[in-house]
Design a protein around this motif. Structure first.
Motif, mmCIF file in Angstrom:
data_model
loop_
_atom_site.group_PDB
_atom_site.id
_atom_site.type_symbol
_atom_site.label_atom_id
_atom_site.label_comp_id
_atom_site.label_asym_id
_atom_site.label_seq_id
_atom_site.Cartn_x
_atom_site.Cartn_y
_atom_site.Cartn_z
ATOM 1 N N GLY A 1 15.198 32.575 46.135
ATOM 2 C CA GLY A 1 15.821 33.642 45.352
ATOM 3 C C GLY A 1 17.324 33.508 45.348
ATOM 4 N N GLY A 2 17.940 34.040 44.314
ATOM 5 C CA GLY A 2 19.401 34.104 44.231
ATOM 6 C C GLY A 2 19.792 35.503 43.796
ATOM 7 N N ILE A 3 21.027 35.880 44.094
ATOM 8 C CA ILE A 3 21.470 37.239 43.786
ATOM 9 C C ILE A 3 22.263 37.242 42.480
ATOM 10 N N MET A 4 21.743 38.006 41.513
ATOM 11 C CA MET A 4 22.329 38.046 40.181
ATOM 12 C C MET A 4 23.247 39.247 40.049
ATOM 13 N N ASP A 5 24.430 39.052 39.476
ATOM 14 C CA ASP A 5 25.323 40.157 39.169
ATOM 15 C C ASP A 5 24.937 40.711 37.795
ATOM 16 N N MET A 6 23.954 41.628 37.797
ATOM 17 C CA MET A 6 23.423 42.157 36.541
ATOM 18 C C MET A 6 24.361 43.238 36.005
ATOM 19 N N SER A 7 24.925 42.990 34.818
ATOM 20 C CA SER A 7 25.864 43.959 34.270
ATOM 21 C C SER A 7 25.112 45.003 33.456
ATOM 22 N N MET A 8 25.822 46.041 33.050
ATOM 23 C CA MET A 8 25.191 47.180 32.383
ATOM 24 C C MET A 8 24.737 46.866 30.951
ATOM 25 N N ASP A 9 25.289 45.827 30.336
ATOM 26 C CA ASP A 9 24.831 45.487 28.994
ATOM 27 C C ASP A 9 24.309 44.045 28.924
ATOM 28 N N GLY A 10 24.212 43.385 30.062
ATOM 29 C CA GLY A 10 23.649 42.042 30.079
ATOM 30 C C GLY A 10 24.653 40.953 29.733
ATOM 31 N N SER A 11 25.909 41.308 29.536
ATOM 32 C CA SER A 11 26.932 40.314 29.180
ATOM 33 C C SER A 11 28.024 40.301 30.248
ATOM 34 N N PRO A 12 28.771 39.191 30.318
ATOM 35 C CA PRO A 12 29.732 39.027 31.415
ATOM 36 C C PRO A 12 31.057 39.745 31.203
ATOM 37 N N ILE A 13 31.884 39.690 32.227
ATOM 38 C CA ILE A 13 33.244 40.235 32.184
ATOM 39 C C ILE A 13 34.198 39.129 32.642
ATOM 40 N N ILE A 14 35.211 38.823 31.823
ATOM 41 C CA ILE A 14 36.306 37.927 32.245
ATOM 42 C C ILE A 14 37.573 38.671 31.886
ATOM 43 N N ASP A 15 38.209 39.317 32.864
ATOM 44 C CA ASP A 15 39.248 40.266 32.482
ATOM 45 C C ASP A 15 40.231 40.490 33.633
ATOM 46 N N LYS A 16 41.369 41.130 33.285
ATOM 47 C CA LYS A 16 42.296 41.634 34.295
ATOM 48 C C LYS A 16 41.654 42.854 34.954
ATOM 49 N N THR A 17 42.168 43.258 36.117
ATOM 50 C CA THR A 17 41.748 44.528 36.694
ATOM 51 C C THR A 17 42.922 45.489 36.604
ATOM 52 N N ASN A 18 42.724 46.727 37.077
ATOM 53 C CA ASN A 18 43.860 47.663 37.025
ATOM 54 C C ASN A 18 44.858 47.423 38.156
ATOM 55 N N ILE A 19 44.607 46.396 38.985
ATOM 56 C CA ILE A 19 45.611 45.965 39.962
ATOM 57 C C ILE A 19 46.300 44.718 39.403
ATOM 58 N N LYS A 20 47.603 44.753 39.339
ATOM 59 C CA LYS A 20 48.327 43.649 38.710
ATOM 60 C C LYS A 20 48.108 42.335 39.479
ATOM 61 N N ASN A 21 47.977 41.251 38.757
ATOM 62 C CA ASN A 21 47.780 39.904 39.321
ATOM 63 C C ASN A 21 46.414 39.687 39.967
ATOM 64 N N LEU A 22 45.511 40.659 39.822
ATOM 65 C CA LEU A 22 44.142 40.481 40.321
ATOM 66 C C LEU A 22 43.206 40.402 39.114
ATOM 67 N N TYR A 23 42.428 39.334 39.053
ATOM 68 C CA TYR A 23 41.575 39.079 37.887
ATOM 69 C C TYR A 23 40.111 39.021 38.326
ATOM 70 N N PHE A 24 39.226 39.293 37.387
ATOM 71 C CA PHE A 24 37.802 39.338 37.742
ATOM 72 C C PHE A 24 36.959 38.563 36.728
ATOM 73 N N ASN A 25 35.982 37.823 37.262
ATOM 74 C CA ASN A 25 35.031 37.087 36.425
ATOM 75 C C ASN A 25 33.649 37.326 37.041
ATOM 76 N N GLY A 26 32.747 37.953 36.284
ATOM 77 C CA GLY A 26 31.423 38.238 36.860
ATOM 78 C C GLY A 26 30.513 38.921 35.856
ATOM 79 N N GLY A 27 29.409 39.435 36.347
ATOM 80 C CA GLY A 27 28.438 40.092 35.462
ATOM 81 C C GLY A 27 27.639 39.092 34.650
ATOM 82 N N TRP A 28 27.372 37.919 35.208
ATOM 83 C CA TRP A 28 26.721 36.855 34.438
ATOM 84 C C TRP A 28 25.214 37.025 34.325
ATOM 85 N N CYS A 29 24.683 38.055 34.994
ATOM 86 C CA CYS A 29 23.234 38.267 34.996
ATOM 87 C C CYS A 29 22.560 36.975 35.448
#
Lengths: 94, 416
Positions: free
Chosen positions: B335-363
């Motif tokens: 088994g592997g652990i899936m980052d299941m997002s709320m709409d099934g699509s990923p996120i590649i974006d800035k966060t509300n903390i400056k210089n911190l970025y996020f990539n995930g939700g790949w289901c």
């Protein structure tokens, strides 16, 4: 996984439908302040803990009751099972 | 190290004594331009493309375990670009194009094998939906065609065409889809990133972020504090755990997905076959094992192992589609652990903390996305703006009501 249903005893988890975080029981009031932020949080954001998690299971192939199951997401151990309607009644009585 | 046919011959003459490790094992420096948290496929691809396309080489990739110990080594190795929505399909087509040139680019044999992906349909309405999807694929520059029963009988004669519940009426065929040797993707990206100066630091867990006045300036790790101008998180199933350290709740639930492999068989399955109606898909590895899988277990889990009902369900799906699978024996499941997002699509974006970025939700679709995810994340980290093929993978799509929901299931992660 076996879920210890408060009324029916041990039932196989495949009889149930999983609905996620039990925070869904506490729907925000649409007349409250910041209701928009609250609803975005309610609809989309989750704590998603690695460890103890309170979650909703619906006994679809059984008595169709909603259960609040307290379960460890790392070990799959089930720690507590309660009827959602009793919890809700208790909360409303306060 | 450079690989070539000549090198293989030469090393053969020298009793293979000249091969070297593919990457160094450096101690972390005090300062970097960029720290990538998570040394899986996406993290290593990001580091490689930052070095290769954006000339940023003062990078550290910090990895909690050993390199490639997570989902990059646990998936079922399929690549394809057969999505429907305009926010998704061009991104996955970019990824497939990068896959096609990957081995030359990395000088590493990742066994990219474009044997084709077949999605089977069983009714007129399902055919219409697949025709529409095929057209969406063609519009994005991908390849697609609709095959009828006679085509399928030639290509995959062992299917149960007369199945009484799901009789097979045809399929959507993408010849450029296929499989890739998944570990070799991590190793290839690691090798090329390392040779450009990227520090890959294994057994180094990011335990917290260094944040001051709403700006992130590094990470706290089990090997000490490491400062950097920017931090990029891409930790798949552990996304909520890592981002939770600074109080960010994500639109993600972690779920367990199981995969299966049979004992080795002679070549029987030409490409990838998916049986959506029966929650089953299968391909054959180069070693001969049938690699197959189905749905996620359906409840929050960080266990990296699933439960028996899903194993039974997947095997029943296999028997319904191709009864010959009943003659082979199941060798391993994991088994592997899936980052299941709320709409099934990923996120590649800035966060509300400056210089911190996020990539995930790949289901459960992260593997095929590896090159494009790294490419687009590198673009975001280097330039501060989203790559045009990933411009809709933003956090605010949930509050704006611009969900990217391929199946139209709503905010229920276990249904995507």
């Amino acid at each position: 996984m076996l879920i210890d249903h408060p009324l029916l005893g041990l039932r196989d988890s495949s009889e149930f439908i999983y609905m996620g975080d039990a925070k869904l029981l506490n729907r925000p009031n649409w007349k409250s302040k910041n209701f928009k932020t609250k609803f975005i949080d309610y609809g989309y954001l989750r704590k998603n803990p690695a460890g103890v998690h309170k979650e909703l299971w619906y006994h679809e192939q059984g008595d169709r009751s909603w259960l609040v199951v307290t379960r460890n997401t790392v070990t799959h151990e089930i720690l507590k099972v309660e009827l959602a309607r009793y919890l809700k009644r208790k909360a409303n009585a306060k | 190290m450079k690989y070539s046919g000549f090198k293989v011959l030469w090393e053969g003459l020298k009793s293979n004594t000249g091969w070297k490790p593919l990457w160094r094992n450096p101690d972390p420096k005090k300062n970097y331009d960029i720290i990538i948290v998570g040394g899986g496929g996406h993290g290593l691809a990001t580091a490689y493309y930052l070095a290769e396309k954006f000339n940023i080489t003062n990078i550290a990739v910090v990895e909690k375990g050993w390199l490639g110990s997570g989902n990059i080594g646990r998936n079922t190795t399929i690549i394809r670009s057969n999505y429907l929505l305009p926010q998704n399909q061009p991104f996955y087509e970019l990824s497939l194009k990068l896959w096609e040139n990957l081995e030359q680019e990395l000088n590493y044999n990742s066994m990219v094998s474009q044997r084709g992906v077949l999605n089977i349909f069983h009714s007129d309405s399902q055919r219409d939906a697949f025709v529409r999807r095929g057209n969406a694929m063609l519009m994005s520059g991908a390849d697609a065609s609709i095959l009828g029963v006679n085509d399928l009988k030639k290509m995959v004669p062992f299917l149960d065409f007369q199945n009484s519940r799901f009789p097979i009426k045809g399929g959507l065929w993408q010849p450029r889809g296929g499989t890739v040797r998944h570990d070799a993707v991590a190793w290839g990206y690691a090798k090329e990133a390392d040779s450009r100066g990227v520090d890959i630091i294994e057994n180094c867990e990011a335990t917290n972020f260094l944040v001051k006045n709403g700006r992130c300036y590094g990470v706290e790790t089990t090997k000490g504090l490491i400062k950097s101008k920017k931090v990029g998180v891409c930790v798949a199933g552990s996304s909520s755990q890592v981002m939770g350290k600074i109080g960010i709740n994500l639109p993600i639930e972690s779920h367990v997905l199981q995969a299966f492999v049979s004992e080795g068989l002679k070549p029987v399955i030409p490409g990838v076959i998916t049986f959506g109606a029966g929650h089953f898909y299968v391909s054959q590895s180069n070693k001969g094992g049938l690699v197959f899988g189905g749905d996620i277990d359906g409840y929050n889990s960080y266990a990296q192992r699933g439960n028996l009902p899903v194993i039974e369900d997947v095997c029943e799906g296999g028997m319904a589609l191709m009864p010959l699978i009943g003659r082979s024996r199941l060798l391993r499941t994991w088994g592997g652990i899936m980052d299941m997002s709320m709409d099934g699509s990923p996120i590649i974006d800035k966060t509300n903390i400056k210089n911190l970025y996020f990539n995930g939700g790949w289901c459960y679709g992260g593997f095929k996305a590896t090159p494009a995810s790294g490419f687009c994340y590198a673009h975001l980290l280097a330039t501060g703006t989203s790559h045009h093929n990933a411009k809709d993978f933003l956090f605010n799509r949930f509050e704006k009501g611009r969900l990217i929901d391929e199946k139209g299931q709503g905010n229920q992660p276990n249904l995507h």
